[in-house]
Design an enzyme around this catalytic site. Structure first.
Site, short mmCIF file in Angstrom:
data_model
loop_
_atom_site.label_atom_id
_atom_site.label_comp_id
_atom_site.label_asym_id
_atom_site.label_seq_id
_atom_site.Cartn_x
_atom_site.Cartn_y
_atom_site.Cartn_z
N SER A 152 0.84 -1.19 0.00
CA SER A 152 0.00 0.00 0.00
C SER A 152 0.87 1.25 0.00
CB SER A 152 -0.89 -0.01 1.25
OG SER A 152 -1.56 1.22 1.39
N HIS B 295 2.12 4.92 5.34
CA HIS B 295 2.88 3.69 5.11
C HIS B 295 4.33 3.99 4.75
CE1 HIS B 295 -1.02 1.20 4.46
NE2 HIS B 295 -1.03 1.90 5.59
N ASN C 5 -10.63 1.44 -12.42
CA ASN C 5 -9.70 2.35 -13.05
C ASN C 5 -8.64 2.69 -12.00
OD1 ASN C 5 -8.39 4.18 -14.64
ND2 ASN C 5 -9.95 5.76 -14.48
#
Length: 185
Positions: free
Chosen positions: A20, A25, A93
């Protein structure tokens, strides 16, 4: 990112791996993530899900990679229907922008430093709380693992000397209770 298990980098074994890029993160691009595989069939499937469920595997800006773009007869569509615009399953998308990719590339160059800082912060927290282990369940790495810690999970044991009404800064409930909490590293 940056973790190893039994000497191998996490994400380099197994059929698929994910990471991620959310802001908190290891590296960020604002949002999004990556799917990793070394298997061509899985790569095609993942790319199809990323591209609205599209069947065609032509790269952006490329046409007729299969040599049959207008020669397929697919289901009830007329023969010669443009394969590039055929969708066989639900997809999304999920493509990053060039700017997001540039930020990610720049951060990848700093990943080793980010990982070292997270490990250092984890070590400081673990050592600082070690004398309170009779009240807290402190995290430990799994055998064979060398994590690049994302957070510092703390479990509070049922028996502890802390008043249940004491407010704790940074906790979601503001109260100290048996259970688990996560401190960002």
């Amino acid at each position: 990112m940056g973790s190893t298990y039994r000497g191998r980098k996490v994400g380099t074994f197994g059929d698929l791996a994910t990471t991620s890029f959310y802001p908190a993160h290891h590296i960020t691009m604002g949002e999004g993530g990556a799917v990793l595989t070394n298997q061509p069939l899985l790569k095609s499937l993942v790319e199809s899900f990323r591209d609205w469920g599209r069947d065609c595997w032509c790269a952006p800006g490329c046409d007729n990679t299969c040599g049959k773009r207008f020669a397929w007869h697919l289901g009830e569509l007329p023969c010669g229907y443009d394969h590039k615009y055929t969708y066989s399953h639900i997809g999304y998308n999920l493509k990053m922008t060039d700017m997001q990719a540039a930020v990610g590339v720049a951060q990848l160059q700093k990943l080793d430093d980010f990982v070292a800082a997270r490990r250092r912060n984890f070590r400081i927290l673990r050592q600082g709380l070690a004398e309170l282990e009779e009240f807290f369940l402190l995290p430990e790495a799994t055998d064979g693992a060398d994590p690049s810690w994302f957070g510092f999970p703390i479990g509070v044991r049922r028996v502890h000397p802390f008043p249940a009404t004491k407010r704790l800064p940074g906790s979601s409930s503001g109260r100290l209770r048996p259970g688990c909490s996560l401190a960002a590293i």
